[in-house]
Design an enzyme around this catalytic site. Structure first.
Site, mmCIF file in Angstrom:
data_model
loop_
_atom_site.group_PDB
_atom_site.id
_atom_site.type_symbol
_atom_site.label_atom_id
_atom_site.label_comp_id
_atom_site.label_asym_id
_atom_site.label_seq_id
_atom_site.Cartn_x
_atom_site.Cartn_y
_atom_site.Cartn_z
ATOM 1 N N GLY A 291 0.824 -1.197 0.000
ATOM 2 C CA GLY A 291 0.000 0.000 0.000
ATOM 3 C C GLY A 291 0.861 1.250 0.000
ATOM 4 N N CYS A 292 0.319 2.349 -0.479
ATOM 5 C CA CYS A 292 1.134 3.561 -0.624
ATOM 6 C C CYS A 292 1.624 4.089 0.724
ATOM 7 C CB CYS A 292 0.382 4.628 -1.413
ATOM 8 S SG CYS A 292 -1.237 5.077 -0.755
ATOM 9 N N HIS A 293 0.718 4.361 1.667
ATOM 10 C CA HIS A 293 1.146 4.832 2.977
ATOM 11 C C HIS A 293 2.001 3.782 3.678
ATOM 12 C CE1 HIS A 293 -1.536 8.342 2.989
ATOM 13 N NE2 HIS A 293 -2.514 7.544 2.576
ATOM 14 N N TYR B 102 8.367 9.778 -1.516
ATOM 15 C CA TYR B 102 8.224 9.048 -2.776
ATOM 16 C C TYR B 102 6.929 9.500 -3.433
ATOM 17 C CZ TYR B 102 5.567 6.172 0.593
ATOM 18 O OH TYR B 102 4.724 5.740 1.590
#
Length: 309
Positions: A114-116, A280
């Protein structure tokens, strides 16, 4: 030439994966017409005729796609939340250790982080691994992201409306039940879920994750310098790298690596209070870039092929 199918190619993550693959000469992309894009039989045929399938779908739809798989040689790379804590699936963050990368190489089922969660895990996993942070530590984390992380609906909300509330950062997941929390705990080995405060703001893409730590919580005489050394040794590759205090005149912009597929790990603070940060792009190392990196490992290609660093 390997055949690749993107199930969910019309979504934000799917479109970004397609952009990274469309000009490659080692891949043939299988596509479906708009009329067949959601047709189960057409999708099943595409999935089973592919060497690698990307799932860029909601969780339930991703599970359905996995159930359609009959070809034992097809590799699934799932960008949804559905399988990230499943031990039978490889977790797609090869920089964490050789064992993570090896499992990606050999697995037929790979879950994209996942991104976070990518930033949190990148910061916390090495400290628990090195024995300088307890696995029962009580941590907090805040993360600011561009609005593209919310997909097409949120993108339209920000770009097609003049809602005044959208002009300021907005904290969400206020109930402390964000869908990334399970993997943040499972992959790092933490026994306790962190207090997590994600924030979406009025910029398209980019992400900054911060984990604050009191030096008194560190074990075995570790210090801020110990943490820097751990990151320096762990993250020295072309995609994830430790950077020595690369702030912008005392500020940290969450858009620093927008449109990039890399991640920068940084450490700030002092001997008492330490800030661990990862910057990022939520669509890069936080989603599509990470998925393509996994593809490259599966194919035995250079990890950076097709990526923008």
């Amino acid at each position: 030439m390997k055949k690749v199918f993107i199930d969910g190619s019309a979504g934000t993550t799917g479109l970004r994966i397609f952009e990274r693959l469309e000009n490659r000469n080692d891949i043939e992309i299988i596509t479906l017409s708009e009329a067949l894009r959601k047709d189960v039989d057409a999708r099943k045929k595409a999935i089973n005729s592919s060497d690698v399938v990307f799932l860029c779908l909601p969780d339930d739809a991703a599970r359905e796609s996995v159930s359609l798989l009959e070809n034992p040689n097809t590799v699934i790379i799932d960008a949804s939340t559905a399988h990230r804590t499943n031990p039978d699936w490889a977790y797609g963050f090869p920089e964490l250790s050789n064992s993570f990368e090896e499992k990606i190489k050999t697995s037929k089922k790979i879950a994209v982080p996942g991104c976070h969660a990518s930033g949190f895990i990148a910061l916390v996993y090495p400290l628990i691994e090195a024995g300088v942070l307890s696995d029962d530590a009580l941590l907090s984390c805040f993360s600011i992201t561009g609005y593209s992380g919310g997909g097409k609906k949120m993108i339209a909300e920000y770009e097609e409306t003049a809602e005044v509330l959208l002009s300021a950062p907005r904290q969400y997941a206020l109930s402390q039940s964000h869908k990334h929390l399970p993997e943040m705990s499972v992959i790092t080995g933490l026994k306790n879920l962190p207090i997590f405060s994600p924030i979406v703001s009025d910029f398209y893409s980019g992400m900054e994750v911060t984990v604050p730590i009191f030096a008194s919580e560190l074990l075995n005489g570790a210090s801020i310098d110990s943490i820097k050394e751990i990151y320096r040794n762990k993250y020295n590759g072309p995609i994830v790298s430790y950077i020595e205090q690369n702030d912008e005149n005392g500020f940290l912009s969450a858009a620093k690596l927008s449109n990039k597929d890399s991640m920068q790990i940084e450490v700030f603070g002092n001997e008492d209070r330490i800030l661990l940060t990862a910057r990022y792009d939520n669509l890069g190392k936080g989603a599509s870039g990470a998925a393509v990196e996994c593809l490259n490992i599966v194919l035995g290609a250079n990890k950076t092929t097709g990526l923008t660093l």
